[in-house]
Write a protein that holds these residues in place. Structure first.
Motif, short mmCIF file in Angstrom:
data_model
loop_
_atom_site.label_atom_id
_atom_site.label_comp_id
_atom_site.label_asym_id
_atom_site.label_seq_id
_atom_site.Cartn_x
_atom_site.Cartn_y
_atom_site.Cartn_z
N GLY A 1 0.82 -1.19 0.00
CA GLY A 1 0.00 0.00 0.00
C GLY A 1 0.86 1.24 0.00
N ARG A 2 0.18 2.35 0.24
CA ARG A 2 0.84 3.65 0.21
C ARG A 2 1.93 3.78 1.27
N VAL A 3 1.67 3.24 2.45
CA VAL A 3 2.66 3.32 3.54
C VAL A 3 3.92 2.53 3.17
N GLY A 4 3.75 1.34 2.63
CA GLY A 4 4.89 0.52 2.22
C GLY A 4 5.68 1.18 1.10
N LEU A 5 4.98 1.77 0.14
CA LEU A 5 5.64 2.45 -0.97
C LEU A 5 6.44 3.65 -0.46
N ARG A 6 5.85 4.42 0.44
CA ARG A 6 6.54 5.57 1.02
C ARG A 6 7.78 5.13 1.79
N SER A 7 7.65 4.05 2.54
CA SER A 7 8.78 3.51 3.31
C SER A 7 9.90 3.05 2.37
N LEU A 8 9.52 2.41 1.27
CA LEU A 8 10.49 1.95 0.29
C LEU A 8 11.23 3.12 -0.35
N LEU A 9 10.49 4.12 -0.79
CA LEU A 9 11.10 5.26 -1.48
C LEU A 9 11.94 6.13 -0.53
N ARG A 10 11.60 6.13 0.75
CA ARG A 10 12.40 6.89 1.72
C ARG A 10 13.83 6.37 1.82
N ARG A 11 14.05 5.14 1.43
CA ARG A 11 15.41 4.57 1.48
C ARG A 11 16.37 5.31 0.54
N TYR A 12 15.80 6.01 -0.46
CA TYR A 12 16.65 6.84 -1.34
C TYR A 12 17.12 8.10 -0.62
N LEU A 13 16.48 8.44 0.48
CA LEU A 13 16.85 9.64 1.22
C LEU A 13 17.88 9.37 2.31
N ILE A 14 18.29 8.11 2.44
CA ILE A 14 19.33 7.78 3.41
C ILE A 14 20.67 8.12 2.76
N TRP A 15 21.15 9.31 3.03
CA TRP A 15 22.39 9.77 2.42
C TRP A 15 23.43 10.17 3.46
N ARG A 16 23.03 10.33 4.71
CA ARG A 16 23.97 10.72 5.77
C ARG A 16 24.67 9.49 6.32
N VAL A 17 25.68 9.10 5.60
CA VAL A 17 26.51 7.97 6.00
C VAL A 17 27.95 8.43 5.94
N SER A 18 28.84 7.63 6.46
CA SER A 18 30.25 7.97 6.42
C SER A 18 30.70 8.21 4.97
N PRO A 19 31.51 9.25 4.75
CA PRO A 19 32.03 9.50 3.40
C PRO A 19 32.75 8.29 2.80
N ALA A 20 33.27 7.42 3.66
CA ALA A 20 33.95 6.22 3.17
C ALA A 20 33.02 5.37 2.32
N TRP A 21 31.73 5.35 2.67
CA TRP A 21 30.78 4.54 1.89
C TRP A 21 30.57 5.12 0.49
N TYR A 22 30.67 6.43 0.34
CA TYR A 22 30.60 7.03 -0.99
C TYR A 22 31.84 6.61 -1.79
N GLY A 23 32.98 6.54 -1.11
CA GLY A 23 34.19 6.06 -1.78
C GLY A 23 34.05 4.63 -2.22
N VAL A 24 33.51 3.78 -1.34
CA VAL A 24 33.29 2.37 -1.69
C VAL A 24 32.36 2.28 -2.89
N ALA A 25 31.28 3.07 -2.87
CA ALA A 25 30.27 2.99 -3.92
C ALA A 25 30.77 3.52 -5.27
N ILE A 26 31.56 4.56 -5.25
CA ILE A 26 31.94 5.19 -6.52
C ILE A 26 33.32 4.75 -7.00
N VAL A 27 34.27 4.59 -6.11
CA VAL A 27 35.63 4.22 -6.52
C VAL A 27 35.84 2.70 -6.47
#
Length: 173
Positions: A1-27
């Motif tokens: 339903g709508r609540v599940g979809l909103r919860s799923l899409l909110r995972r794209y807003l999880i961006w405040r992580v250690s900069p090292a994870w951006y390095g792992v993801a991109i480099v």
């Protein structure tokens, strides 16, 4: 339903992580493929030919890979919906019943089977086998990043786009 979809899409807003994870993801993907090219050279005695990179088939032989790498990565990240399904929906369901390794291997197998249509034209059994194994191993890395970043779909989407970009730029096929 709508609540599940909103919860799923909110995972794209999880961006405040250690900069090292951006390095792992991109480099990280670039390092993985450079190591693969090095091992290829060492074990076969052949030098990889940069002209064989998929990038040149897509954009032509005169295209500058360094100029187009970032736009390619961003376009791939924006247009791919794979991680929404694989890590956003399937992985949490699998991890509810299995540990991370078993979930990754199962998801990697399903993910590899999902990619099989790209082999229909050639029916190359070695390429199919390698692709299935590749997806299973890479799924472990994606699960590690997903779990370590609190379930960030943004980070695994960047990781996926970086793998696709490194694959296109480097002569790894």
């Amino acid at each position: 339903g709508r609540v599940g979809l909103r919860s799923l899409l909110r995972r794209y807003l999880i961006w405040r992580v250690s900069p090292a994870w951006y390095g792992v993801a991109i480099v990280g993907p670039i390092i993985v493929y450079l190591v693969a090219l090095f091992l290829f050279s060492v074990t076969t005695g052949l030098r990889p030919d940069p002209r064989q990179a998929e990038f040149h088939a897509i954009f032509g032989p005169a295209a500058d890979p360094l100029l187009l790498a970032i736009p390619f990565l961003l376009l791939d990240a924006i247009t791919s919906g794979e991680e929404l399904a694989w890590r956003g929906f399937v992985l949490p369901s699998l991890q509810a019943r299995n540990n991370a390794l078993v979930s990754s291997l199962l998801l990697g197998l399903i993910w590899g089977l999902w990619h099989l249509p790209k082999f229909w034209a050639t029916a190359d059994l070695n390429a199919i086998t390698f692709s299935l194994l590749h997806n299973m191993v890479i799924a472990i890395v994606y699960t590690w990043v997903f779990n370590s970043t609190g379930g960030s779909l943004l980070l695994v989407t960047l990781l996926h786009a970086a793998f696709n970009t490194a694959y296109a730029l480097l002569p790894v096929n």
